[in-house]
Each structure stands twice: as structure tokens, then as C-alpha cells.
Scaffold this motif. Structure first.
Motif, PDB file in Angstrom:
ATOM      1  N   PRO A 188       0.789  -1.238   0.000  1.00 31.77           N
ATOM      2  CA  PRO A 188       0.000   0.000   0.000  1.00 31.77           C
ATOM      3  C   PRO A 188       0.816   1.280   0.000  1.00 31.77           C
ATOM      4  O   PRO A 188       0.448   2.248  -0.677  1.00 31.77           O
ATOM      5  CB  PRO A 188      -0.829  -0.132   1.285  1.00 31.77           C
ATOM      6  CG  PRO A 188      -1.024  -1.600   1.446  1.00 31.77           C
ATOM      7  CD  PRO A 188       0.259  -2.219   0.982  1.00 31.77           C
ATOM      8  N   ALA A 189       1.924   1.318   0.736  1.00 31.60           N
ATOM      9  CA  ALA A 189       2.746   2.538   0.769  1.00 31.60           C
ATOM     10  C   ALA A 189       3.291   2.859  -0.621  1.00 31.60           C
ATOM     11  O   ALA A 189       3.305   4.023  -1.050  1.00 31.60           O
ATOM     12  CB  ALA A 189       3.893   2.376   1.759  1.00 31.60           C
ATOM     13  N   PHE A 190       3.724   1.843  -1.356  1.00 27.47           N
ATOM     14  CA  PHE A 190       4.240   2.055  -2.703  1.00 27.47           C
ATOM     15  C   PHE A 190       3.107   2.349  -3.682  1.00 27.47           C
ATOM     16  O   PHE A 190       3.297   3.122  -4.636  1.00 27.47           O
ATOM     17  CB  PHE A 190       5.046   0.838  -3.166  1.00 27.47           C
ATOM     18  CG  PHE A 190       6.468   0.854  -2.725  1.00 27.47           C
ATOM     19  CD1 PHE A 190       6.791   0.794  -1.374  1.00 27.47           C
ATOM     20  CD2 PHE A 190       7.493   0.953  -3.654  1.00 27.47           C
ATOM     21  CE1 PHE A 190       8.103   0.816  -0.951  1.00 27.47           C
ATOM     22  CE2 PHE A 190       8.820   0.982  -3.244  1.00 27.47           C
ATOM     23  CZ  PHE A 190       9.127   0.908  -1.885  1.00 27.47           C
ATOM     24  N   GLN A 191       1.954   1.736  -3.466  1.00 21.72           N
ATOM     25  CA  GLN A 191       0.809   2.042  -4.326  1.00 21.72           C
ATOM     26  C   GLN A 191       0.415   3.513  -4.199  1.00 21.72           C
ATOM     27  O   GLN A 191       0.025   4.154  -5.186  1.00 21.72           O
ATOM     28  CB  GLN A 191      -0.366   1.146  -3.967  1.00 21.72           C
ATOM     29  CG  GLN A 191      -0.149  -0.324  -4.297  1.00 21.72           C
ATOM     30  CD  GLN A 191      -1.286  -1.199  -3.821  1.00 21.72           C
ATOM     31  OE1 GLN A 191      -2.431  -0.751  -3.706  1.00 21.72           O
ATOM     32  NE2 GLN A 191      -1.000  -2.466  -3.525  1.00 21.72           N
ATOM     33  N   ALA A 192       0.524   4.049  -2.978  1.00 25.42           N
ATOM     34  CA  ALA A 192       0.228   5.471  -2.766  1.00 25.42           C
ATOM     35  C   ALA A 192       1.230   6.338  -3.512  1.00 25.42           C
ATOM     36  O   ALA A 192       0.861   7.363  -4.119  1.00 25.42           O
ATOM     37  CB  ALA A 192       0.248   5.791  -1.273  1.00 25.42           C
ATOM     38  N   LEU A 193       2.507   5.958  -3.489  1.00 28.34           N
ATOM     39  CA  LEU A 193       3.532   6.714  -4.221  1.00 28.34           C
ATOM     40  C   LEU A 193       3.292   6.639  -5.725  1.00 28.34           C
ATOM     41  O   LEU A 193       3.527   7.622  -6.442  1.00 28.34           O
ATOM     42  CB  LEU A 193       4.925   6.165  -3.886  1.00 28.34           C
ATOM     43  CG  LEU A 193       5.435   6.436  -2.471  1.00 28.34           C
ATOM     44  CD1 LEU A 193       6.782   5.749  -2.258  1.00 28.34           C
ATOM     45  CD2 LEU A 193       5.575   7.940  -2.225  1.00 28.34           C
ATOM     46  N   GLU A 194       2.836   5.484  -6.199  1.00 27.92           N
ATOM     47  CA  GLU A 194       2.545   5.344  -7.627  1.00 27.92           C
ATOM     48  C   GLU A 194       1.429   6.291  -8.054  1.00 27.92           C
ATOM     49  O   GLU A 194       1.457   6.825  -9.176  1.00 27.92           O
ATOM     50  CB  GLU A 194       2.150   3.905  -7.939  1.00 27.92           C
ATOM     51  CG  GLU A 194       3.321   2.939  -7.945  1.00 27.92           C
ATOM     52  CD  GLU A 194       2.909   1.519  -8.234  1.00 27.92           C
ATOM     53  OE1 GLU A 194       3.709   0.790  -8.851  1.00 27.92           O
ATOM     54  OE2 GLU A 194       1.791   1.130  -7.840  1.00 27.92           O
ATOM     55  N   ARG A 195       0.478   6.512  -7.182  1.00 19.61           N
ATOM     56  CA  ARG A 195      -0.598   7.454  -7.511  1.00 19.61           C
ATOM     57  C   ARG A 195      -0.055   8.868  -7.633  1.00 19.61           C
ATOM     58  O   ARG A 195      -0.490   9.641  -8.489  1.00 19.61           O
ATOM     59  CB  ARG A 195      -1.688   7.389  -6.446  1.00 19.61           C
ATOM     60  CG  ARG A 195      -2.449   6.077  -6.455  1.00 19.61           C
ATOM     61  CD  ARG A 195      -3.639   6.072  -5.532  1.00 19.61           C
ATOM     62  NE  ARG A 195      -4.356   4.812  -5.633  1.00 19.61           N
ATOM     63  CZ  ARG A 195      -5.185   4.499  -6.620  1.00 19.61           C
ATOM     64  NH1 ARG A 195      -5.412   5.370  -7.578  1.00 19.61           N
ATOM     65  NH2 ARG A 195      -5.787   3.322  -6.648  1.00 19.61           N
ATOM     66  N   VAL A 196       0.885   9.220  -6.763  1.00 19.83           N
ATOM     67  CA  VAL A 196       1.500  10.546  -6.833  1.00 19.83           C
ATOM     68  C   VAL A 196       2.312  10.683  -8.120  1.00 19.83           C
ATOM     69  O   VAL A 196       2.311  11.728  -8.772  1.00 19.83           O
ATOM     70  CB  VAL A 196       2.402  10.788  -5.599  1.00 19.83           C
ATOM     71  CG1 VAL A 196       3.149  12.113  -5.737  1.00 19.83           C
ATOM     72  CG2 VAL A 196       1.571  10.779  -4.323  1.00 19.83           C
ATOM     73  N   ALA A 197       2.994   9.593  -8.501  1.00 16.38           N
ATOM     74  CA  ALA A 197       3.859   9.633  -9.685  1.00 16.38           C
ATOM     75  C   ALA A 197       3.106   9.439 -10.996  1.00 16.38           C
ATOM     76  O   ALA A 197       3.664   9.653 -12.071  1.00 16.38           O
ATOM     77  CB  ALA A 197       4.948   8.562  -9.565  1.00 16.38           C
ATOM     78  N   PHE A 198       1.821   9.019 -10.915  1.00 15.49           N
ATOM     79  CA  PHE A 198       1.029   8.758 -12.118  1.00 15.49           C
ATOM     80  C   PHE A 198       0.661  10.080 -12.809  1.00 15.49           C
ATOM     81  O   PHE A 198       0.340  11.064 -12.141  1.00 15.49           O
ATOM     82  CB  PHE A 198      -0.247   8.003 -11.719  1.00 15.49           C
ATOM     83  CG  PHE A 198      -1.089   7.548 -12.874  1.00 15.49           C
ATOM     84  CD1 PHE A 198      -0.820   6.359 -13.511  1.00 15.49           C
ATOM     85  CD2 PHE A 198      -2.147   8.327 -13.319  1.00 15.49           C
ATOM     86  CE1 PHE A 198      -1.605   5.936 -14.560  1.00 15.49           C
ATOM     87  CE2 PHE A 198      -2.928   7.916 -14.381  1.00 15.49           C
ATOM     88  CZ  PHE A 198      -2.653   6.718 -15.001  1.00 15.49           C
ATOM     89  N   PRO A 199       0.700  10.121 -14.155  1.00 18.57           N
ATOM     90  CA  PRO A 199       1.020   9.053 -15.106  1.00 18.57           C
ATOM     91  C   PRO A 199       2.452   9.131 -15.647  1.00 18.57           C
ATOM     92  O   PRO A 199       2.848   8.309 -16.458  1.00 18.57           O
ATOM     93  CB  PRO A 199       0.026   9.315 -16.241  1.00 18.57           C
ATOM     94  CG  PRO A 199      -0.068  10.815 -16.256  1.00 18.57           C
ATOM     95  CD  PRO A 199       0.080  11.284 -14.823  1.00 18.57           C
ATOM     96  N   ARG A 200       3.222  10.118 -15.196  1.00 17.87           N
ATOM     97  CA  ARG A 200       4.542  10.322 -15.795  1.00 17.87           C
ATOM     98  C   ARG A 200       5.509   9.193 -15.459  1.00 17.87           C
ATOM     99  O   ARG A 200       6.250   8.721 -16.337  1.00 17.87           O
ATOM    100  CB  ARG A 200       5.113  11.657 -15.316  1.00 17.87           C
ATOM    101  CG  ARG A 200       6.431  12.003 -15.982  1.00 17.87           C
ATOM    102  CD  ARG A 200       6.847  13.415 -15.675  1.00 17.87           C
ATOM    103  NE  ARG A 200       8.082  13.764 -16.353  1.00 17.87           N
ATOM    104  CZ  ARG A 200       8.688  14.941 -16.250  1.00 17.87           C
ATOM    105  NH1 ARG A 200       8.147  15.895 -15.492  1.00 17.87           N
ATOM    106  NH2 ARG A 200       9.803  15.176 -16.900  1.00 17.87           N
TER     107      ARG A 200
END
Length: 339
Positions: A216-228
Motif C-alpha cells: 500500500p505505501a508504494f501504491q500510494a507513491l505510484e498514484r502521486v507519480a502517475f502518469p509520468r
């Protein structure tokens, strides 16, 4: 130079050490290195794995300190043993952030941390902090003798077989926690979409594995980094061009798995083909579904092995039917060797 600047440099060295240890570990699998995973693996080189994790950071500090002395950056050598402290804290924090608390052998981790930090401080206090002590004394023949003795002890200990019972308990506890947590969150999404219990088991196998790789912690970071910088989202790591919720990720991932299952069944024109009750044929269907989800051989092996464990643990009726049919032992011999 200020002490604050030295602290920042030591923190940077600790982070660099963390990634360096991971890289070296991945490239020393042939020597018996074992990384943290969901599967029970016999530790064929316990001395190497302990020595690598405990003494690797100490060796790094010695090499860096010598290099800093060589370029005249003596001010950075002061307190350099704190790199071991920062590294150990970062390593523990990383595993906790990845949701791997139940997988860790905490007594062993505590021993590694104590040896790493204690060894780094002792070496710093007795050798590193005095510039002229860092290089070995050419006249101290006893040093070479003790190195030989240490290598002999290391080689002897490396032949000792370590029980898998503790590792198996931790991995089973992690699997149970991850499966039950994900099922409680997404059962209302998955259940209406799957045609049978077997497909449901594959859905949760992939969800557990993907969530292990991207907690979950990394999934949250992926949302911040999405879509670039990120193209996949949620517990099922679905490839998407638009922002989607975790629930949508699970729905899309489940639909993808169901479609792959239906194709696998349709493409087989074998008589009496029943992947739900036939363990041997079921294994080939899991491979097909995993290949459709991620065409990587190691991924397919991992999902197949994990699905076997999920069925054994959480779908006993399927497992019992396989045993009654007599196909259990033959059909999964390859997968069992991988678990």
C-alpha cells in the motif's frame, strides 16, 4: 566543514549502501544468497547469508573511509560508523513499509543489527578513526593467521543445514494475513465476476503477489507519480492510462483473469477437461493466466507456486477433490519443488 554536512553525507552513504547490498545480493544467488520472498527456500549457505548481511556494511565503511582519507576528506571519516546505524534503520524501515513484518525473522534481524552496528563502532574506535591504523601492519603475521582460521570456521559453518520450520511459519503467517485482508476488502468486487472457486483462488494469488511487490505505501507513491513515472495502479497493478481507484483496479484485474481463464479452457479440445477438479490440468491453466497477466517466466512460476499454497490453505474443498482423484502428488511435483 560542519557536522551537519557530515551527517547528510553519511545518510547518503547509508542509502547508497542499501541499494548496493541489494544489487550485490541479486548477483550472488549462485553463492547461496537468499532474498526475502513469499516462498520457503532452504538456506544452503547460512554462514554466507549472515556474514553478507552483518559484515557487508562494515566492509563498505572501511573501503569508504580509506577512500576519504585518500582524497583528503578526513572530516567525513569522523563518526562514519553511524553509516551502519542509518543503514540498519533504513533496512528495517523499508521492510516494515513494504508490509513484510510477518516475514522477518526478528531475532536473527536483531542479531545482524547488533553485529553490524557493534562491529562498525568497534572497528571505527580501534582502527578507522586513526588514519595510520587503517592500512594493515605488514609485520603482524598473526593477522593473516587469524584470517585463515576465520575462513576455515566460515567454510565449516556454511555446511550446516538450517531448519526451514521458522521460515515456513513466517511465510504462512504473512500469506494468511495478506489473503484475509485482501479478501475482506475486495470480496464484494471479486465474487460476482468469477465463474468458480478455482478462478477466485487465482485472482487472490495474483493480488497477494502484486501487493507483496507493491504494498500500500508504494501504491500510494505510484498514484502521486502517475502518469509520468507510473503506469500501473492498485492492488492488481493494472496497466492504465487514467487514474483509477483500488476497487477499479481489482475489478479490471479480475476481468482480465476471467477472460484469460475462459480462453485457456476454450483453446483446449481435450475430452473431460476440468481445470477446477483436475490438479494437473489446473496447473497449466494457472500458467496460461499468469502468462497473460505478465509474460515473465519467473512471474508465472511464482503465481503457480503461490496458487498451490492458496488452494491448500484457503480452498480445502478443491484440494480434497484433487487428493481423492489421485492427481495431487503427480500434478504438482514441479510446483512443490519451487515452493
Amino acid at each position: 566543514m560542519s557536522a551537519v554536512a557530515a551527517v547528510f553525507v553519511h545518510l547518503a552513504l547509508a542509502v547508497a549502501l542499501f541499494f548496493l547490498m541489494g544489487w550485490i545480493g541479486r548477483h550472488t544467488a549462485g553463492m547461496g544468497y537468499i532474498s526475502l520472498s513469499l516462498f520457503v527456500t532452504r538456506d544452503e549457505a547460512p554462514a554466507f547469508n549472515f556474514a553478507f548481511r552483518a559484515f557487508g556494511p562494515i566492509a563498505f565503511i572501511v573501503i569508504v573511509a580509506a577512500a576519504l582519507y585518500g582524497v583528503g576528506a578526513d572530516w567525513l571519516v569522523g563518526g562514519i560508523w553511524f553509516v551502519a546505524v542509518y543503514y540498519s534503520a533504513f533496512r528495517v524501515g523499508y521492510n516494515l513499509a513494504m508490509g513484510r513484518r510477518l516475514l522477518l525473522n526478528w531475532p536473527r534481524e536483531a542479531l545482524i543489527l547488533a553485529v553490524t552496528v557493534g562491529g562498525a563502532w568497534l572497528l571505527y574506535d580501534k582502527v578507522i578513526r586513526v588514519r595510520q591504523y587503517l592500512l594493515p601492519d605488514a609485520q603482524s603475521v598473526s593477522t593473516e593467521l587469524w584470517i585463515i582460521v576465520a575462513l576455515f570456521i566460515y567454510a565449516t559453518l556454511n555446511r550446516i543445514e538450517v531448519s526451514e520450520a521458522g521460515s515456513r511459519r513466517r511465510k504462512e503467517a504473512y500469506l494468511a494475513h495478506a489473503f484475509r485482508t485482501l479478501r475482506s476488502q475486495y470480496q464484494s468486487v471479486v465474487e460476482p465476476l468469477v465463474p468458480n472457486a478455482f478462478v477466485e483462488s487465482v485472482v487472490y494469488s495474483i493480488m497477494v503477489y502484486e501487493s507483496f511487490q507493491r504494498p500500500p505505501a508504494f501504491q500510494a507513491l505510484e498514484r502521486v507519480a502517475f502518469p509520468r513515472f507510473s503506469k500501473s495502479l492498485g492492488p492488481m497493478q493494472v496497466q492504465t492510462e487514467s487514474m483509477i481507484s483500488n476497487t477499479e483496479s481489482v475489478r479490471l484485474g479480475t476481468e482480465k483473469i476471467v477472460a484469460a481463464y475462459e480462453r485457456a479452457v476454450t483453446e483446449r479440445a481435450e475430452p473431460n477437461f476440468d481445470p477446477v477438479h483436475d490438479d494437473y490440468r489446473r496447473g497449466s491453466v494457472v500458467y496460461n493466466i499468469a502468462e497473460d497477466y505478465n509474460p515473465d517466466h519467473s512471474y508465472m512460476e511464482a503465481i503457480s507456486a503461490l496458487n498451490h499454497r492458496v488452494i491448500e490453505r484457503f480452498y480445502p474443498s478443491l484440494a480434497e477433490r484433487n487428493r481423492a482423484a489421485g492427481s495431487y502428488a503427480n500434478g504438482l511435483s514441479g510446483i512443490l519443488s519451487y515452493v
